[in-house]
Scaffold this motif. Structure first.
Motif, PDB file in Angstrom:
ATOM      1  N   ASN A 114       0.845  -1.196   0.000  1.00 53.46           N
ATOM      2  CA  ASN A 114       0.000   0.000   0.000  1.00 53.46           C
ATOM      3  C   ASN A 114       0.878   1.243   0.000  1.00 53.46           C
ATOM      4  N   TYR A 115       0.431   2.282  -0.693  1.00 52.66           N
ATOM      5  CA  TYR A 115       1.167   3.532  -0.750  1.00 52.66           C
ATOM      6  C   TYR A 115       0.177   4.682  -0.721  1.00 52.66           C
ATOM      7  N   LEU A 116       0.482   5.669   0.086  1.00 56.92           N
ATOM      8  CA  LEU A 116      -0.342   6.874   0.132  1.00 56.92           C
ATOM      9  C   LEU A 116       0.404   7.960  -0.632  1.00 56.92           C
ATOM     10  N   GLN A 117      -0.139   8.361  -1.754  1.00 61.49           N
ATOM     11  CA  GLN A 117       0.493   9.364  -2.600  1.00 61.49           C
ATOM     12  C   GLN A 117       0.016  10.744  -2.146  1.00 61.49           C
ATOM     13  N   CYS A 118       0.716  11.281  -1.148  1.00 62.87           N
ATOM     14  CA  CYS A 118       0.292  12.550  -0.559  1.00 62.87           C
ATOM     15  C   CYS A 118       0.290  13.694  -1.562  1.00 62.87           C
ATOM     16  N   ALA A 119       1.214  13.676  -2.523  1.00 60.87           N
ATOM     17  CA  ALA A 119       1.221  14.737  -3.523  1.00 60.87           C
ATOM     18  C   ALA A 119      -0.120  14.779  -4.257  1.00 60.87           C
ATOM     19  N   ARG A 120      -0.687  13.627  -4.494  1.00 69.15           N
ATOM     20  CA  ARG A 120      -1.971  13.564  -5.193  1.00 69.15           C
ATOM     21  C   ARG A 120      -3.114  14.083  -4.319  1.00 69.15           C
ATOM     22  N   VAL A 121      -3.123  13.723  -3.039  1.00 66.74           N
ATOM     23  CA  VAL A 121      -4.199  14.201  -2.162  1.00 66.74           C
ATOM     24  C   VAL A 121      -4.063  15.706  -1.910  1.00 66.74           C
ATOM     25  N   LEU A 122      -2.844  16.224  -2.024  1.00 66.33           N
ATOM     26  CA  LEU A 122      -2.614  17.645  -1.760  1.00 66.33           C
ATOM     27  C   LEU A 122      -2.693  18.508  -3.017  1.00 66.33           C
ATOM     28  N   MET A 123      -2.918  17.908  -4.180  1.00 68.59           N
ATOM     29  CA  MET A 123      -2.936  18.705  -5.413  1.00 68.59           C
ATOM     30  C   MET A 123      -4.151  19.630  -5.483  1.00 68.59           C
ATOM     31  N   ASN A 124      -5.179  19.327  -4.716  1.00 69.60           N
ATOM     32  CA  ASN A 124      -6.350  20.191  -4.638  1.00 69.60           C
ATOM     33  C   ASN A 124      -6.175  21.121  -3.436  1.00 69.60           C
ATOM     34  N   ALA A 125      -6.138  22.410  -3.683  1.00 73.98           N
ATOM     35  CA  ALA A 125      -5.850  23.384  -2.628  1.00 73.98           C
ATOM     36  C   ALA A 125      -6.886  23.356  -1.500  1.00 73.98           C
TER      37      ALA A 125
ATOM     38  N   ALA B 135      -6.134  20.224   0.544  1.00 71.42           N
ATOM     39  CA  ALA B 135      -4.881  20.432   1.282  1.00 71.42           C
ATOM     40  C   ALA B 135      -5.131  21.334   2.491  1.00 71.42           C
ATOM     41  N   GLY B 136      -5.912  22.375   2.308  1.00 72.27           N
ATOM     42  CA  GLY B 136      -6.240  23.273   3.417  1.00 72.27           C
ATOM     43  C   GLY B 136      -7.028  22.576   4.511  1.00 72.27           C
ATOM     44  N   ARG B 137      -8.002  21.751   4.114  1.00 73.78           N
ATOM     45  CA  ARG B 137      -8.791  21.003   5.106  1.00 73.78           C
ATOM     46  C   ARG B 137      -7.901  20.073   5.924  1.00 73.78           C
ATOM     47  N   LEU B 138      -7.022  19.342   5.226  1.00 72.74           N
ATOM     48  CA  LEU B 138      -6.137  18.412   5.919  1.00 72.74           C
ATOM     49  C   LEU B 138      -5.162  19.155   6.832  1.00 72.74           C
ATOM     50  N   ALA B 139      -4.675  20.304   6.387  1.00 73.67           N
ATOM     51  CA  ALA B 139      -3.754  21.099   7.218  1.00 73.67           C
ATOM     52  C   ALA B 139      -4.465  21.609   8.468  1.00 73.67           C
ATOM     53  N   ARG B 140      -5.662  22.135   8.310  1.00 73.95           N
ATOM     54  CA  ARG B 140      -6.403  22.640   9.478  1.00 73.95           C
ATOM     55  C   ARG B 140      -6.711  21.515  10.455  1.00 73.95           C
ATOM     56  N   ALA B 141      -7.049  20.344   9.926  1.00 76.96           N
ATOM     57  CA  ALA B 141      -7.316  19.191  10.795  1.00 76.96           C
ATOM     58  C   ALA B 141      -6.047  18.780  11.535  1.00 76.96           C
ATOM     59  N   THR B 142      -4.899  18.845  10.861  1.00 81.45           N
ATOM     60  CA  THR B 142      -3.629  18.505  11.502  1.00 81.45           C
ATOM     61  C   THR B 142      -3.306  19.499  12.603  1.00 81.45           C
TER      62      THR B 142
ATOM     63  N   GLU C 210       0.732  24.719   3.844  1.00 79.71           N
ATOM     64  CA  GLU C 210      -0.667  24.851   4.266  1.00 79.71           C
ATOM     65  C   GLU C 210      -0.798  24.907   5.791  1.00 79.71           C
ATOM     66  N   ILE C 211       0.037  24.174   6.504  1.00 78.91           N
ATOM     67  CA  ILE C 211       0.009  24.257   7.972  1.00 78.91           C
ATOM     68  C   ILE C 211       0.514  25.628   8.417  1.00 78.91           C
ATOM     69  N   GLY C 212       1.531  26.154   7.724  1.00 84.52           N
ATOM     70  CA  GLY C 212       1.964  27.526   8.003  1.00 84.52           C
ATOM     71  C   GLY C 212       0.819  28.501   7.831  1.00 84.52           C
ATOM     72  N   ARG C 213       0.049  28.344   6.767  1.00 88.85           N
ATOM     73  CA  ARG C 213      -1.110  29.218   6.534  1.00 88.85           C
ATOM     74  C   ARG C 213      -2.127  29.078   7.668  1.00 88.85           C
ATOM     75  N   ALA C 214      -2.417  27.836   8.058  1.00 88.97           N
ATOM     76  CA  ALA C 214      -3.407  27.599   9.115  1.00 88.97           C
ATOM     77  C   ALA C 214      -2.961  28.193  10.455  1.00 88.97           C
ATOM     78  N   LEU C 215      -1.637  28.210  10.684  1.00 92.38           N
ATOM     79  CA  LEU C 215      -1.099  28.771  11.936  1.00 92.38           C
ATOM     80  C   LEU C 215      -0.780  30.258  11.826  1.00 92.38           C
TER      81      LEU C 215
ATOM     82  N   ASP D  36       4.829  14.806   5.282  1.00 95.66           N
ATOM     83  CA  ASP D  36       3.609  14.226   4.723  1.00 95.66           C
ATOM     84  C   ASP D  36       3.369  12.837   5.300  1.00 95.66           C
ATOM     85  N   VAL D  37       4.382  11.958   5.231  1.00 96.60           N
ATOM     86  CA  VAL D  37       4.269  10.591   5.750  1.00 96.60           C
ATOM     87  C   VAL D  37       5.524  10.264   6.543  1.00 96.60           C
ATOM     88  N   VAL D  38       5.358   9.635   7.695  1.00 98.13           N
ATOM     89  CA  VAL D  38       6.488   9.156   8.484  1.00 98.13           C
ATOM     90  C   VAL D  38       6.369   7.638   8.582  1.00 98.13           C
ATOM     91  N   THR D  39       7.442   6.939   8.182  1.00 97.43           N
ATOM     92  CA  THR D  39       7.469   5.481   8.283  1.00 97.43           C
ATOM     93  C   THR D  39       8.512   5.069   9.314  1.00 97.43           C
TER      94      THR D  39
END
Length: 193
Positions: free
Chosen positions: A31-42, A45-52, A80-85, A118-121
């Motif tokens: 399994n692979y999570l392609q974060c670049a793909r999930v973050l390509m929509n601004a 990306a903003g929703r995920l950053a605010r949730a983080t 995006e996290i910088g923006r949220a903060l 984005d991802v820590v393994t």
């Protein structure tokens, strides 16, 4: 945002992949999570950053002076996290294999930094990025990430706040199960090493 809501964002973006993947750590996974793909929509990306950011304790949020992320993976979510903060966000690069600040970025001595990935393994990249910040005189006070793939095992030396923890099995290259070994391996990430 619940874990299932986060995974729904990945699925909606076609960013939750199945196959035989070589991770940045060199380990293997089906399994692979392609974060670049999930973050390509601004908006996403903003929703995920605010949730983080909401995962961070309020007192910690108030201490942060600067957001730093390792390129390439952490760049978009770090911004995006910088923006949220409402904090500046800079990134580290590895032009010669070691993280360093470039492009006129700097960290003031004693500046309190939130490291964002984005991802820590295994946490290796994060630890190397934290060392690079320390070499500049900054103090990493915590790390935030979209996805913790370490099964809660990672130790970074600072408080760690993942948006979601996912326990997809990972394997050393010499211990791949036969069903995974039968699939050609691909390296979808940005690092060639």
């Amino acid at each position: 945002m619940t874990d299932e809501e986060v995974l729904a964002e990945f699925r909606a973006a076609g960013a939750l992949l199945e196959g035989h993947f070589i991770l940045s750590s060199g380990r293997r996974s089906a399994n692979y999570l392609q974060c670049a793909r999930v973050l390509m929509n601004a908006e996403r990306a903003g929703r995920l950053a605010r949730a983080t950011v909401q995962k961070l304790p309020r007192e910690l949020r108030q201490e942060i002076d600067l957001v730093v992320s390792p390129a390439m993976g952490g760049l978009i979510i770090g911004h995006e996290i910088g923006r949220a903060l409402d904090k500046d966000a800079v990134f580290l690069e590895r032009p010669e294999g070691r993280f360093e600040l470039r492009r006129g970025f700097s960290i003031a001595p004693g500046q309190k930094v939130l490291m964002v990935e984005d991802v820590v393994t295994t946490g290796l990249s994060s630890r190397q990025a934290i060392e690079a910040v320390a070499a500049e005189g900054g103090i990493v006070i915590a790390e935030a990430t979209l996805v913790d793939r370490s099964a809660g095992e990672v130790e970074l030396g600072v408080p760690f706040y993942p948006l979601v923890s996912i326990n997809f099995p990972v394997y050393d290259a010499d211990q791949i199960p036969p069903e995974l070994a039968a699939i050609p391996a691909i390296k979808p990430g940005s690092r060639k090493q």
